[in-house]
Design an enzyme around this catalytic site. Structure first.
Site, mmCIF file in Angstrom:
data_model
loop_
_atom_site.group_PDB
_atom_site.id
_atom_site.type_symbol
_atom_site.label_atom_id
_atom_site.label_comp_id
_atom_site.label_asym_id
_atom_site.label_seq_id
_atom_site.Cartn_x
_atom_site.Cartn_y
_atom_site.Cartn_z
ATOM 1 C CE1 TYR A 1 40.485 69.400 59.483
ATOM 2 C CE2 TYR A 1 38.405 68.474 60.247
ATOM 3 C CZ TYR A 1 39.610 68.329 59.594
ATOM 4 O OH TYR A 1 39.916 67.111 59.042
ATOM 5 C CE1 TYR B 1 32.443 63.886 63.597
ATOM 6 C CE2 TYR B 1 32.495 65.840 62.199
ATOM 7 C CZ TYR B 1 33.146 64.893 62.967
ATOM 8 O OH TYR B 1 34.519 64.967 63.122
ATOM 9 N NE ARG C 1 44.254 65.341 60.632
ATOM 10 C CZ ARG C 1 43.025 65.517 60.158
ATOM 11 N NH1 ARG C 1 42.172 64.502 60.107
ATOM 12 N NH2 ARG C 1 42.629 66.696 59.748
ATOM 13 C CD GLU D 1 36.733 58.286 58.943
ATOM 14 O OE1 GLU D 1 35.930 59.166 58.567
ATOM 15 O OE2 GLU D 1 36.840 57.922 60.117
ATOM 16 N NE ARG E 1 35.446 64.422 69.312
ATOM 17 C CZ ARG E 1 35.768 63.898 68.129
ATOM 18 N NH1 ARG E 1 36.251 62.667 68.081
ATOM 19 N NH2 ARG E 1 35.596 64.572 67.009
HETATM 20 C C1 3EB Z 1 38.582 64.166 59.059
HETATM 21 O O1 3EB Z 1 39.773 63.982 58.843
HETATM 22 C C2 3EB Z 1 37.653 63.057 58.635
HETATM 23 O O2 3EB Z 1 35.597 63.333 64.596
HETATM 24 O O3 3EB Z 1 36.677 61.746 65.618
HETATM 25 C C3 3EB Z 1 38.200 61.190 60.946
HETATM 26 C C4 3EB Z 1 38.599 60.635 62.163
HETATM 27 C C5 3EB Z 1 37.178 62.119 60.922
HETATM 28 C C6 3EB Z 1 37.993 61.023 63.355
HETATM 29 C C7 3EB Z 1 36.376 62.375 64.598
HETATM 30 C C8 3EB Z 1 36.574 62.495 62.134
HETATM 31 C C9 3EB Z 1 36.995 61.954 63.324
HETATM 32 O O4 3EB Z 1 38.121 65.185 59.567
HETATM 33 C C10 3EB Z 1 36.668 62.694 59.651
#
Ligand code: 3EB
Length: 333
Positions: A198, A138, A211, A315, A145
């Site tokens: 993050y 991941y 989001r 999710e 990306r």
């Molecule tokens: C998160 O909120 C959970 O890497 O494209 C959710 C939606 C998550 C998209 C991405 C990862 C992704 O981090 C994981």
């Protein structure tokens, strides 16, 4: 102008949509198979929970124009471009460059067709939590990306599409995406640190997505493309079991919808939700809780999938849309 629509149908009747001139995409779930002969079919290698077989139909506002360029299958209704790309993985530890190449190709094709703004991208690849050469796949995906999006986007943080990144049964890296001629608006969740901010503990290159993205079609139709949403508060995963994680995820979805609602002057009801669950369980208790929060009218699809953090079990992503027939003036207060 009425925008394209997305809805679920019984998979047994899915192929009837292939005759529809407005079909942008038909997404089917289940066993990994040969690449579908019809360019509008996307087969995602995830099993459905609950004993039903469901497909997802994307229907354009008008007749679709379809084609294939540089391995990218595409379909457009004049306002919206749907893109689909599958790449074989030539080595399990080469996901980063493969992802970068895939993203660069999607952007090149979308730009050449006149749809440079990506609103929403779905990412599927196998063994998402496996470590290769000391790096979780991941995180390798995130690095590739990030590399591509930094190069493609003029304002990286503001223009990130909504996304889902899901561990599927493969084979290969599969992307499908929605692009438009004009951009949407980024919506972040006040309960969560933006994923693109993050801290380093989640990977050297942050997950590059918004989001949610709010898009206005014409004057008064809104779509909210909601990224995969999980039991994360701040930047930390919360809860060990599926049901508490579900409740936290629902609270995140409500916060996101409220945030988007402040940007529109009309209601944004959910049009559908897709629920990715790591354990192979009966989805009925999950369905009850989602229904308690969002009502019984929202179509739900439960898929068995791997989630990008090892400890996350669930999710949820979705689409909200201002209801057809709601006129702008009716809701200005
Ligand atoms: C998160 O909120 C959970 O890497 O494209 C959710 C939606 C998550 C998209 C991405 C990862 C992704 O981090 C994981």
């Amino acid at each position: 102008m009425t925008p394209f629509t997305v809805f679920y149908c019984d998979d047994a009747r899915a192929e009837e949509w292939l005759d529809n001139e407005r079909l942008l995409a038909l997404i089917r779930f289940g066993e990994p198979g040969a690449i579908a002969p019809d360019p509008q079919i996307c087969e995602v290698a995830l099993a459905e929970l609950g004993g039903t077989a469901t497909a997802e139909v994307w229907l354009g506002a008008g007749p679709a124009q379809t084609g294939i360029a540089d391995g990218v299958r595409h379909a457009s209704d004049g306002d919206t471009l749907f893109l689909h790309l599958c790449l074989d993985e030539y080595a399990p530890d080469a996901l980063q460059p493969l992802t970068a190449v895939a993203y660069r190709r999607l952007f090149a094709v979308a730009r050449a067709l006149g749809y440079p703004h990506f609103l929403r991208i779905w990412n599927f690849f196998p063994q998402i939590n496996r470590e290769c050469e000391g790096l979780e796949r991941y995180r390798a995906f995130c690095a590739g990306r990030h590399q591509a999006l930094v190069a493609e986007l003029a304002e990286f943080e503001m223009q990130l599409p909504a996304a889902s990144a899901i561990g599927a049964r493969g084979p290969g890296l599969q992307l499908y995406a929605l692009a438009a001629r004009e951009p949407g608006i980024q919506i972040e969740n006040p309960r969560q640190v933006s994923a693109f901010h993050y801290p380093r503990q989640y990977g050297l290159r942050s997950p590059s997505f918004s989001r949610a993205v709010l898009k206005t079609w014409g004057e008064r139709h809104h779509h909210l493309y909601i990224s995969g949403t999980a039991s994360i508060v701040g930047h930390a995963s919360r809860h060990q079991d599926t049901l508490p994680q579900l409740d936290e995820t629902l609270a995140n979805l409500e916060a996101l919808l409220a945030e988007a609602g402040r940007r529109t002057s009309m209601p944004l009801p959910l049009a559908l939700l897709k629920i990715y669950v790591r354990p192979d369980l009966d989805p009925s208790p999950l369905r009850d809780r989602v229904t308690r929060t969002f009502g019984a009218d929202v179509p739900l699809l439960f898929l068995r999938a791997d989630i990008c953090r090892q400890e996350l079990l669930i999710e949820i992503e979705g689409l909200a849309a201002s209801a057809a027939g709601h006129h702008f003036q009716d809701h200005v207060s």
